[in-house]
Design an enzyme around this catalytic site. Structure first.
Site, short mmCIF file in Angstrom:
data_model
loop_
_atom_site.label_atom_id
_atom_site.label_comp_id
_atom_site.label_asym_id
_atom_site.label_seq_id
_atom_site.Cartn_x
_atom_site.Cartn_y
_atom_site.Cartn_z
CE LYS A 187 -7.09 0.21 -3.49
NZ LYS A 187 -5.94 0.57 -2.66
CD GLN A 210 -5.15 3.32 -0.50
OE1 GLN A 210 -5.67 2.22 -0.63
NE2 GLN A 210 -4.52 3.92 -1.48
CG ASP A 235 -1.71 -3.70 -0.35
OD1 ASP A 235 -1.99 -3.52 -1.55
OD2 ASP A 235 -1.88 -2.84 0.53
N1 GUN Z 1 -1.55 3.37 -2.33
C1 GUN Z 1 -1.35 3.43 -3.68
N2 GUN Z 1 -1.39 2.18 -4.21
C2 GUN Z 1 -1.60 1.33 -3.18
C3 GUN Z 1 -1.74 -0.09 -3.11
O1 GUN Z 1 -1.65 -0.84 -4.10
N3 GUN Z 1 -1.95 -0.59 -1.86
C4 GUN Z 1 -2.02 0.21 -0.76
N4 GUN Z 1 -2.23 -0.38 0.42
N5 GUN Z 1 -1.91 1.51 -0.81
C5 GUN Z 1 -1.70 2.07 -2.01
#
Ligand code: GUN
Length: 294
Positions: free
Chosen positions: A54, A98, A121
């Site tokens: 990311k 995350q 998110d």
């Molecule tokens: N863990 C797996 N996919 C995601 C996501 O799309 N956002 C977040 N914050 N954590 C994740």
């Protein structure tokens, strides 16, 4: 019939180049540099890889990209303090914490602490509420990516009236995906681990989206001939050679003989999720700058 393979990798590359262009324009025209901060608590190896990717893509887009790495022992209060600082920082337009977080941290409380307008998110209940009431909002990245691929496949209005089955009911994927399908005028059913006769239900679906997190759970007997299948699964399965391979929630080789189109794993939904995080960060930056996000 052999299904068309929906190439999420190529789609995501196109989306990223659009975002990079928009970022350059925001800088030139408005002096605005989109800022994305990703917070990770603990050392989960898969999460570390996702977070690194990311940050890397955000930098490639021309964003101000930051990653805050906190020890596993970080208390919930300490994490909430970090979030409060990011909420107050005008250079940060997008905040992503995350998941999953260590057990001693209440995920709901952390999500609630994020400024909804910086919640890239799309997990804050305010954003979930906006989505379900048809308002403009930040939509969770994975379902946003799935809906973009479906819209591209079906074309304008092409999903209207179709039967859609969403297998999985998480806040991250299943529930928001169902809302997006409903907004496209599909007839939507949400199925889950307690659904009776899951294969029978899935066989009614013109659009089948699988997000259960169980390797190759849905076989060819779950696919209606001519259906479009979106596989959100990212599972590791040990092959006969002892090596692990990445696979989805759908038995790809069986499904592709029945479906009209299907996303592969890897190379389907996965690359779209990160690209959509970049789209959401642009949206949040435009909101903060009072600029029409288009
Ligand atoms: N863990 C797996 N996919 C995601 C996501 O799309 N956002 C977040 N914050 N954590 C994740």
């Amino acid at each position: 019939m052999t299904a068309k393979i929906i190439d999420g990798k190529a789609f995501a590359a196109g989306l990223r180049s659009m975002v990079a262009q928009q970022t350059a324009q925001l800088k030139d025209r408005h002096g605005l540099v989109p800022g994305l901060t990703v917070v990770i608590v603990g050392e989960d190896p898969a999460s570390q890889i996702y977070v690194r990717n990311k940050g890397k893509v955000a930098t490639e887009m021309g964003f101000l990209s930051d990653t805050i790495t906190l020890a596993r022992e970080t208390t919930q209060d300490q994490l909430l303090n970090v979030i409060a600082g990011l909420n107050a920082d005008p250079a940060v337009h997008g905040i992503l914490v995350q998941l999953p977080m260590p057990d001693h941290i209440d995920e709901g409380a952390v999500i609630m602490a994020i400024d909804p307008n910086k919640d890239v998110d799309g997990l804050h209940p305010i954003n979930a509420g906006r989505l379900s009431s048809g308002q403009n909002t930040l939509v969770p990245c994975t379902p946003l990516g799935c809906s973009m691929m479906l819209a591209d496949h079906f074309g304008q209005g092409g999903m209207s009236g179709k039967r859609a089955v969403m297998v999985g009911r998480s806040n991250l994927v299943g529930k928001p995906m169902a809302q997006l399908l409903l907004a496209e005028h599909c007839t939507v059913t949400i199925a889950h681990s307690r659904t009776q006769d899951l294969p029978g239900l899935c066989r009614e679906a013109d659009i089948l989206v699988a997000a259960v997190g169980r390797a190759e759970m849905l076989g060819g007997d779950c696919i209606k001939p001519g259906a479009v299948v979106i596989d959100v699964g990212m599972n590791r399965l040990e092959g006969p050679d002892g090596k692990t391979k990445l696979c989805g929630d759908v038995k790809f080789d069986e499904a592709r003989e029945v479906a009209a189109a299907i996303t592969p794993v890897p190379g389907g939904v996965g690359p779209m999720t990160i690209a959509c995080l970049m789209v959401n960060t642009i949206t949040a930056a435009c909101w903060a700058g009072g600029i029409d996000a288009g």
